[in-house]
Design a protein around this motif. Structure first.
Motif, PDB file in Angstrom:
ATOM      1  N   UNK A 118     -78.741  18.619  13.282  1.00 42.86           N
ATOM      2  CA  UNK A 118     -78.384  18.378  11.886  1.00 42.86           C
ATOM      3  C   UNK A 118     -77.112  19.171  11.589  1.00 42.86           C
ATOM      4  N   UNK A 119     -76.101  18.524  11.025  1.00 41.92           N
ATOM      5  CA  UNK A 119     -74.853  19.203  10.662  1.00 41.92           C
ATOM      6  C   UNK A 119     -75.083  20.031   9.408  1.00 41.92           C
ATOM      7  N   UNK A 120     -74.645  21.276   9.462  1.00 39.55           N
ATOM      8  CA  UNK A 120     -74.979  22.239   8.426  1.00 39.55           C
ATOM      9  C   UNK A 120     -73.834  23.241   8.283  1.00 39.55           C
ATOM     10  N   UNK A 121     -73.820  23.924   7.156  1.00 39.00           N
ATOM     11  CA  UNK A 121     -72.869  25.011   6.942  1.00 39.00           C
ATOM     12  C   UNK A 121     -73.635  26.289   6.642  1.00 39.00           C
ATOM     13  N   UNK A 122     -72.983  27.408   6.886  1.00 37.24           N
ATOM     14  CA  UNK A 122     -73.523  28.709   6.525  1.00 37.24           C
ATOM     15  C   UNK A 122     -72.443  29.502   5.819  1.00 37.24           C
ATOM     16  N   UNK A 123     -72.859  30.395   4.918  1.00 41.71           N
ATOM     17  CA  UNK A 123     -71.910  31.169   4.125  1.00 41.71           C
ATOM     18  C   UNK A 123     -72.217  32.654   4.228  1.00 41.71           C
ATOM     19  N   UNK A 124     -71.204  33.422   4.628  1.00 38.17           N
ATOM     20  CA  UNK A 124     -71.277  34.874   4.555  1.00 38.17           C
ATOM     21  C   UNK A 124     -70.478  35.274   3.320  1.00 38.17           C
ATOM     22  N   UNK A 125     -71.179  35.770   2.319  1.00 40.24           N
ATOM     23  CA  UNK A 125     -70.562  36.200   1.068  1.00 40.24           C
ATOM     24  C   UNK A 125     -70.399  37.714   1.133  1.00 40.24           C
ATOM     25  N   UNK A 126     -69.146  38.177   1.074  1.00 45.26           N
ATOM     26  CA  UNK A 126     -68.827  39.595   1.267  1.00 45.26           C
ATOM     27  C   UNK A 126     -68.335  40.189  -0.050  1.00 45.26           C
ATOM     28  N   UNK A 127     -69.010  41.253  -0.502  1.00 47.52           N
ATOM     29  CA  UNK A 127     -68.593  41.879  -1.762  1.00 47.52           C
ATOM     30  C   UNK A 127     -67.482  42.912  -1.523  1.00 47.52           C
ATOM     31  N   UNK A 128     -66.993  43.522  -2.607  1.00 53.29           N
ATOM     32  CA  UNK A 128     -65.872  44.463  -2.518  1.00 53.29           C
ATOM     33  C   UNK A 128     -66.204  45.705  -1.695  1.00 53.29           C
ATOM     34  N   UNK A 129     -67.505  45.988  -1.515  1.00 59.67           N
ATOM     35  CA  UNK A 129     -67.929  47.136  -0.708  1.00 59.67           C
ATOM     36  C   UNK A 129     -68.176  46.775   0.751  1.00 59.67           C
ATOM     37  N   UNK A 130     -67.874  45.530   1.117  1.00 55.28           N
ATOM     38  CA  UNK A 130     -68.065  45.099   2.499  1.00 55.28           C
ATOM     39  C   UNK A 130     -69.509  44.776   2.833  1.00 55.28           C
ATOM     40  N   UNK A 131     -70.344  44.602   1.820  1.00 57.96           N
ATOM     41  CA  UNK A 131     -71.749  44.257   2.040  1.00 57.96           C
ATOM     42  C   UNK A 131     -71.926  42.745   1.927  1.00 57.96           C
ATOM     43  N   UNK A 132     -72.978  42.238   2.550  1.00 59.48           N
ATOM     44  CA  UNK A 132     -73.216  40.809   2.656  1.00 59.48           C
ATOM     45  C   UNK A 132     -74.416  40.400   1.808  1.00 59.48           C
TER      46      UNK A 132
ATOM     47  N   UNK B 168     -77.194  28.695   3.318  1.00 57.63           N
ATOM     48  CA  UNK B 168     -76.862  27.660   4.293  1.00 57.63           C
ATOM     49  C   UNK B 168     -77.451  26.338   3.814  1.00 57.63           C
ATOM     50  N   UNK B 169     -76.966  25.248   4.380  1.00 49.88           N
ATOM     51  CA  UNK B 169     -77.530  23.954   4.026  1.00 49.88           C
ATOM     52  C   UNK B 169     -76.775  22.815   4.675  1.00 49.88           C
ATOM     53  N   UNK B 170     -77.336  21.635   4.535  1.00 47.06           N
ATOM     54  CA  UNK B 170     -76.793  20.447   5.185  1.00 47.06           C
ATOM     55  C   UNK B 170     -75.494  19.955   4.575  1.00 47.06           C
ATOM     56  N   UNK B 171     -74.747  19.253   5.404  1.00 50.77           N
ATOM     57  CA  UNK B 171     -73.512  18.612   4.977  1.00 50.77           C
ATOM     58  C   UNK B 171     -73.860  17.186   4.565  1.00 50.77           C
ATOM     59  N   UNK B 172     -73.490  16.807   3.357  1.00 50.54           N
ATOM     60  CA  UNK B 172     -73.751  15.456   2.864  1.00 50.54           C
ATOM     61  C   UNK B 172     -72.834  14.451   3.558  1.00 50.54           C
ATOM     62  N   UNK B 173     -73.251  13.184   3.657  1.00 49.63           N
ATOM     63  CA  UNK B 173     -72.391  12.154   4.263  1.00 49.63           C
ATOM     64  C   UNK B 173     -71.021  12.101   3.573  1.00 49.63           C
TER      65      UNK B 173
END
Length: 182
Positions: free
Chosen positions: A16-30, A52-57
């Motif tokens: 399944x095609x999917x994306x993931x996101x690493x969200x980094x704050x100003x303190x370098x925390x995730x 994370x989640x699927x990529x829509x068509x």
């Protein structure tokens, strides 16, 4: 013999095609969230993950990453820091494979993005996330040190998280350095 056939049939299924996101704050925390569906389970410590989640068509991975981040956290105040150099795949364990996505996929192939969080924590809303009509993904969230992410994810996803941490580790050093020396 039966399980060997099932295992072979699963290997023939697509990812399944999917994306993931690493969200980094100003303190370098995730940003990590505790998956709602697993919060009642025995406290195994593996129910934390990044959005994370699927990529829509017809959707591009970058757009899917922004959409998934908003749908799961209500966050829009971000800027792109980096895109992982390749797609990272994982297979579902056999006990999960038949139930997840109605047994149509063997696992996920994920494109990961790192975003700098430019808002305040008050923007994060996991209980009534953006995108309307979606069931909340997380029941708790927190900021965490990047090096700890692989130990907090469910073990079958750990190799992907290790690759994501390796790919994006320089960004945290960069983020901390630029905040310390404006």
């Amino acid at each position: 013999m039966r399980s060997a056939r099932g295992s072979q049939a699963r290997k023939d299924l697509p990812y399944r095609s999917c994306v993931g996101v690493m969200l980094i704050n100003k303190d370098g925390l995730i940003f990590i969230g505790r998956r709602r569906s697993e919060s009642d389970a025995a406290s195994d410590g593996y129910s934390w993950q990044m959005p994370q989640g699927g990529i829509d068509p017809g959707e591009e991975p970058y757009q899917a990453a922004l959409r998934e981040l908003y749908e799961e956290t209500s966050v829009r105040s971000v800027s792109l820091m980096a895109e992982a150099p390749e797609w990272y795949a994982y297979d579902l364990p056999s006990m999960v494979a038949g139930r997840a996505w109605r047994g149509r996929y063997r696992g996920q192939n994920q494109k990961w993005f790192a975003f700098r969080f430019e808002g305040s924590d008050s923007e994060i809303n996991i209980h009534q996330p953006g995108g309307g009509g979606h069931r909340p993904e997380f029941d708790e969230w927190r900021w965490e040190e990047m090096h700890r992410l692989p130990e907090l994810i469910i073990p079958f996803k750990r190799p992907v998280y290790e690759k994501v941490v390796t790919a994006f580790a320089p960004l945290v050093s960069e983020q901390l350095h630029s905040t310390a020396h404006p």
